[in-house]
Design a protein around this motif. Sequence first.
Motif, PDB file in Angstrom:
ATOM      1  N   PHE A 186       0.804  -1.216   0.000  1.00 44.20           N
ATOM      2  CA  PHE A 186       0.000   0.000   0.000  1.00 44.20           C
ATOM      3  C   PHE A 186       0.843   1.275   0.000  1.00 44.20           C
ATOM      4  CE2 PHE A 186      -2.462  -3.309   2.174  1.00 44.20           C
ATOM      5  CZ  PHE A 186      -3.499  -3.432   1.257  1.00 44.20           C
ATOM      6  N   LEU A 187       1.912   1.299   0.767  1.00 41.67           N
ATOM      7  CA  LEU A 187       2.721   2.508   0.908  1.00 41.67           C
ATOM      8  C   LEU A 187       4.033   2.461   0.128  1.00 41.67           C
ATOM      9  CD1 LEU A 187       2.224   3.382   4.677  1.00 41.67           C
ATOM     10  CD2 LEU A 187       1.009   4.270   2.690  1.00 41.67           C
ATOM     11  N   GLY A 188       4.410   1.288  -0.364  1.00 44.67           N
ATOM     12  CA  GLY A 188       5.625   1.175  -1.159  1.00 44.67           C
ATOM     13  C   GLY A 188       6.836   0.771  -0.332  1.00 44.67           C
TER      14      GLY A 188
ATOM     15  N   VAL B 175       8.028   2.208   3.727  1.00 46.12           N
ATOM     16  CA  VAL B 175       7.800   1.174   4.744  1.00 46.12           C
ATOM     17  C   VAL B 175       9.124   0.619   5.264  1.00 46.12           C
ATOM     18  CG1 VAL B 175       6.722  -1.058   5.192  1.00 46.12           C
ATOM     19  CG2 VAL B 175       5.537   0.634   3.810  1.00 46.12           C
TER      20      VAL B 175
ATOM     21  N   ARG C 245       5.740  -0.151  -5.144  1.00 52.00           N
ATOM     22  CA  ARG C 245       5.788   1.303  -5.188  1.00 52.00           C
ATOM     23  C   ARG C 245       4.669   1.952  -4.400  1.00 52.00           C
ATOM     24  NH1 ARG C 245      10.019   2.000  -8.100  1.00 52.00           N
ATOM     25  NH2 ARG C 245      10.382   0.923 -10.040  1.00 52.00           N
ATOM     26  N   GLY C 246       3.654   1.199  -4.015  1.00 51.59           N
ATOM     27  CA  GLY C 246       2.546   1.771  -3.261  1.00 51.59           C
ATOM     28  C   GLY C 246       1.665   2.625  -4.146  1.00 51.59           C
TER      29      GLY C 246
END
Length: 78
Positions: A20-22, A26, A71-72
């Motif tokens: 979700f965030l890449g 993270v 990559r999110g």
Amino acid sequence: VRTLAALVTIFVAWIVIMPFLGYILVTFATVFGLAKVFGLKGWLKPLVLSAGTSLAVYILFDRLLYLDLPRGFWGQGG
């Protein structure tokens, strides 16, 4: 027991949140959390360690080995 629980929590969160965030964001947060759990003092050293680790592994895998890292939502589109 607290250290083990913290490590397991950090790694599970890393796996769950990464799509979700890449990778970079993270991994930065994960390395920072691990540095604090293992007792690295202050804020500057963990921040530098986190930034260096995230950047170095990103360059190694994404740029040199041409492996796609998550990559999110920033990497969506285009």
